[in-house]
Scaffold this motif. Structure first.
Motif, PDB file in Angstrom:
ATOM      1  N   ASP A 200       0.844  -1.188   0.000  1.00 20.62           N
ATOM      2  CA  ASP A 200       0.000   0.000   0.000  1.00 20.62           C
ATOM      3  C   ASP A 200       0.882   1.242   0.000  1.00 20.62           C
ATOM      4  O   ASP A 200       2.116   1.162  -0.107  1.00 20.62           O
ATOM      5  CB  ASP A 200      -0.962  -0.004   1.192  1.00 20.62           C
ATOM      6  N   THR A 201       0.268   2.415   0.131  1.00 25.81           N
ATOM      7  CA  THR A 201       1.024   3.674   0.037  1.00 25.81           C
ATOM      8  C   THR A 201       2.023   3.846   1.177  1.00 25.81           C
ATOM      9  O   THR A 201       2.996   4.582   1.040  1.00 25.81           O
ATOM     10  CB  THR A 201       0.045   4.860   0.048  1.00 25.81           C
ATOM     11  N   SER A 202       1.795   3.169   2.298  1.00 26.00           N
ATOM     12  CA  SER A 202       2.724   3.284   3.437  1.00 26.00           C
ATOM     13  C   SER A 202       3.827   2.245   3.384  1.00 26.00           C
ATOM     14  O   SER A 202       4.684   2.217   4.273  1.00 26.00           O
ATOM     15  CB  SER A 202       1.947   3.151   4.752  1.00 26.00           C
ATOM     16  N   GLY A 203       3.825   1.386   2.370  1.00 25.34           N
ATOM     17  CA  GLY A 203       4.855   0.361   2.255  1.00 25.34           C
ATOM     18  C   GLY A 203       4.491  -0.950   2.930  1.00 25.34           C
ATOM     19  O   GLY A 203       5.287  -1.886   2.924  1.00 25.34           O
ATOM     20  N   LYS A 204       3.298  -1.038   3.499  1.00 23.45           N
ATOM     21  CA  LYS A 204       2.859  -2.274   4.155  1.00 23.45           C
ATOM     22  C   LYS A 204       2.478  -3.306   3.093  1.00 23.45           C
ATOM     23  O   LYS A 204       1.821  -2.997   2.117  1.00 23.45           O
ATOM     24  CB  LYS A 204       1.661  -1.988   5.061  1.00 23.45           C
ATOM     25  N   ILE A 205       2.912  -4.531   3.316  1.00 22.81           N
ATOM     26  CA  ILE A 205       2.614  -5.597   2.357  1.00 22.81           C
ATOM     27  C   ILE A 205       1.150  -6.004   2.490  1.00 22.81           C
ATOM     28  O   ILE A 205       0.691  -6.399   3.559  1.00 22.81           O
ATOM     29  CB  ILE A 205       3.531  -6.815   2.590  1.00 22.81           C
ATOM     30  N   LEU A 206       0.410  -5.874   1.384  1.00 16.13           N
ATOM     31  CA  LEU A 206      -0.991  -6.287   1.354  1.00 16.13           C
ATOM     32  C   LEU A 206      -1.119  -7.778   1.065  1.00 16.13           C
ATOM     33  O   LEU A 206      -1.951  -8.458   1.650  1.00 16.13           O
ATOM     34  CB  LEU A 206      -1.753  -5.497   0.285  1.00 16.13           C
ATOM     35  N   GLU A 207      -0.306  -8.255   0.157  1.00 13.73           N
ATOM     36  CA  GLU A 207      -0.394  -9.664  -0.223  1.00 13.73           C
ATOM     37  C   GLU A 207       0.882 -10.085  -0.927  1.00 13.73           C
ATOM     38  O   GLU A 207       1.501  -9.295  -1.646  1.00 13.73           O
ATOM     39  CB  GLU A 207      -1.604  -9.901  -1.140  1.00 13.73           C
ATOM     40  N   ARG A 208       1.255 -11.334  -0.697  1.00 10.83           N
ATOM     41  CA  ARG A 208       2.367 -11.930  -1.428  1.00 10.83           C
ATOM     42  C   ARG A 208       1.792 -12.858  -2.492  1.00 10.83           C
ATOM     43  O   ARG A 208       0.959 -13.705  -2.209  1.00 10.83           O
ATOM     44  CB  ARG A 208       3.285 -12.705  -0.487  1.00 10.83           C
ATOM     45  N   SER A 209       2.247 -12.656  -3.712  1.00 10.76           N
ATOM     46  CA  SER A 209       1.742 -13.458  -4.814  1.00 10.76           C
ATOM     47  C   SER A 209       2.922 -13.922  -5.661  1.00 10.76           C
ATOM     48  O   SER A 209       4.088 -13.683  -5.316  1.00 10.76           O
ATOM     49  CB  SER A 209       0.751 -12.634  -5.651  1.00 10.76           C
ATOM     50  N   LYS A 210       2.608 -14.581  -6.779  1.00 11.44           N
ATOM     51  CA  LYS A 210       3.648 -15.057  -7.684  1.00 11.44           C
ATOM     52  C   LYS A 210       3.197 -14.848  -9.127  1.00 11.44           C
ATOM     53  O   LYS A 210       2.005 -14.902  -9.432  1.00 11.44           O
ATOM     54  CB  LYS A 210       3.941 -16.545  -7.445  1.00 11.44           C
ATOM     55  N   ILE A 211       4.140 -14.606  -9.999  1.00  9.48           N
ATOM     56  CA  ILE A 211       3.850 -14.392 -11.416  1.00  9.48           C
ATOM     57  C   ILE A 211       3.337 -15.694 -12.018  1.00  9.48           C
ATOM     58  O   ILE A 211       3.976 -16.756 -11.882  1.00  9.48           O
ATOM     59  CB  ILE A 211       5.103 -13.907 -12.161  1.00  9.48           C
ATOM     60  N   ASP A 212       2.166 -15.622 -12.666  1.00 12.50           N
ATOM     61  CA  ASP A 212       1.608 -16.808 -13.322  1.00 12.50           C
ATOM     62  C   ASP A 212       1.340 -16.584 -14.804  1.00 12.50           C
ATOM     63  O   ASP A 212       0.769 -17.453 -15.469  1.00 12.50           O
ATOM     64  CB  ASP A 212       0.325 -17.257 -12.618  1.00 12.50           C
ATOM     65  N   PHE A 213       1.740 -15.408 -15.324  1.00 11.31           N
ATOM     66  CA  PHE A 213       1.582 -15.141 -16.753  1.00 11.31           C
ATOM     67  C   PHE A 213       2.684 -14.194 -17.195  1.00 11.31           C
ATOM     68  O   PHE A 213       2.980 -13.203 -16.516  1.00 11.31           O
ATOM     69  CB  PHE A 213       0.230 -14.515 -17.059  1.00 11.31           C
TER      70      PHE A 213
END
Length: 330
Positions: A200-213
């Protein structure tokens, strides 16, 4: 000079991600822009922007009077063709009995058969035409294509709309994806499964994901390669077309890390003071370092330090190069 008491921390190696930050656009896999398939004047808008709708729910209606007149006219034509078809069917039945009895010639019977076939074809064509006009009538009611949220509605009741008029949008705020354009110079490093942190704008991680395309083509406008990462965070945090920061982690490797408090800057160069033993006493040696990414409350150091060096973390503003110090432990 009397040695100054200082606290030191031994430089340790920690896994540090090598990453790059990009701007990502959140997009829904199910997002529709509604445009009419017919022309006419809007007679009703039954929803408001932001309303939740279900598949098939009526959103708007267009004046159907002209099309309804066409349907009625075609229905009348169908009835006319049906009457002629029924008459010719009865005539054919009579002519068949007379022909079987030998009362009329075969030619007369064949004429009755041809009249029947022609009227049957005309009647079937009229039915098909009426069905087409009736199906066209359904286009005058705009319905939601799936469950979702109604977007902005730029039109008003009474507006004349055509097939090029944008009526509204319907977005399903689930099954989201992050669209990230990575510069072409990183093309050799892009691979499936790369970790992507959405912040988010404060640098907090919203979600960890991985490239799938990974797109096989380069975008001509941005000169970037499109990659996608699935987003499972709830719609209360992320919405369709929202911009977020995406941190692509290329690799993770052990690097020296030092506390943020140990780093000083002078003339654009970063330094740390290392407690080194010399002639039986400790001195503060000002050491230039090259900093990498932050890891919590520490900096990663790409050059200038080695594991085991004791970095001074207190009273750094009072230290000068080669000043005697007395380490007090961590």
């Amino acid at each position: 000079m009397r040695a100054m008491p200082v606290q030191t921390v031994a430089v340790s190696l920690a896994p540090v991600p090598q990453s790059s930050d990009y701007v990502a656009t959140i997009k829904s896999r199910r997002s529709a822009t509604l445009q009419p398939q017919v022309e006419g004047r809007l007679t009703g808008i039954t929803v408001r922007s932001g309303d939740h709708v279900t598949a098939g729910q009526t959103i708007m209606s267009i004046d159907p009077l002209h099309q309804q007149s066409s349907v009625d006219a075609q229905r009348a034509t169908e009835r006319q063709k049906k009457a002629l078809f029924d008459y010719n069917a009865a005539q054919l039945e009579r002519q068949k009995k007379l022909s079987d009895a030998g009362i009329i010639s075969r030619e007369v019977f064949d004429q009755a058969q041809q009249a029947y076939d022609n009227s049957k074809a005309d009647y079937e064509a009229a039915v098909a035409s009426r069905n087409t006009q009736q199906e066209q009538l359904a286009y005058y009611t705009i319905r939601a294509p799936f469950d979702g949220v109604v977007g902005d509605i730029p039109v008003h009741v009474g507006d004349y709309v055509s097939s090029s008029t944008m009526l509204t949008t319907v977005d399903e705020n689930k099954d989201l994806e992050a669209y990230i354009y990575i510069p072409t110079e990183r093309a050799s490093q892009i691979r499936m499964g790369l970790e992507v942190d959405l912040l988010d704008t404060s640098g907090k991680i919203l979600e960890r994901s991985k490239i799938d395309f990974i797109s096989p083509q380069v975008d001509n406008t941005l000169q970037g390669i499109l990659v996608k990462a699935p987003v499972h965070f709830g719609p209360e945090a992320l919405r369709n077309s929202q911009l977020v920061k995406a941190r692509v982690v290329w690799s993770t490797s052990p690097m020296a890390v030092v506390p943020v408090l140990a780093v000083t800057r002078q003339g654009g160069q970063s330094f740390v003071f290392v407690a080194k033993q010399q002639n039986g006493q400790f001195i503060a040696t000002q050491t230039p370092v090259t900093l990498g990414d932050t890891v919590g409350n520490s900096y990663s150091v790409t050059s200038g330090l080695s594991a085991g060096d004791r970095v001074i973390v207190s009273s750094t503003q009072f230290l000068v190069n080669n000043m005697p110090v007395q380490p007090m432990g961590a």
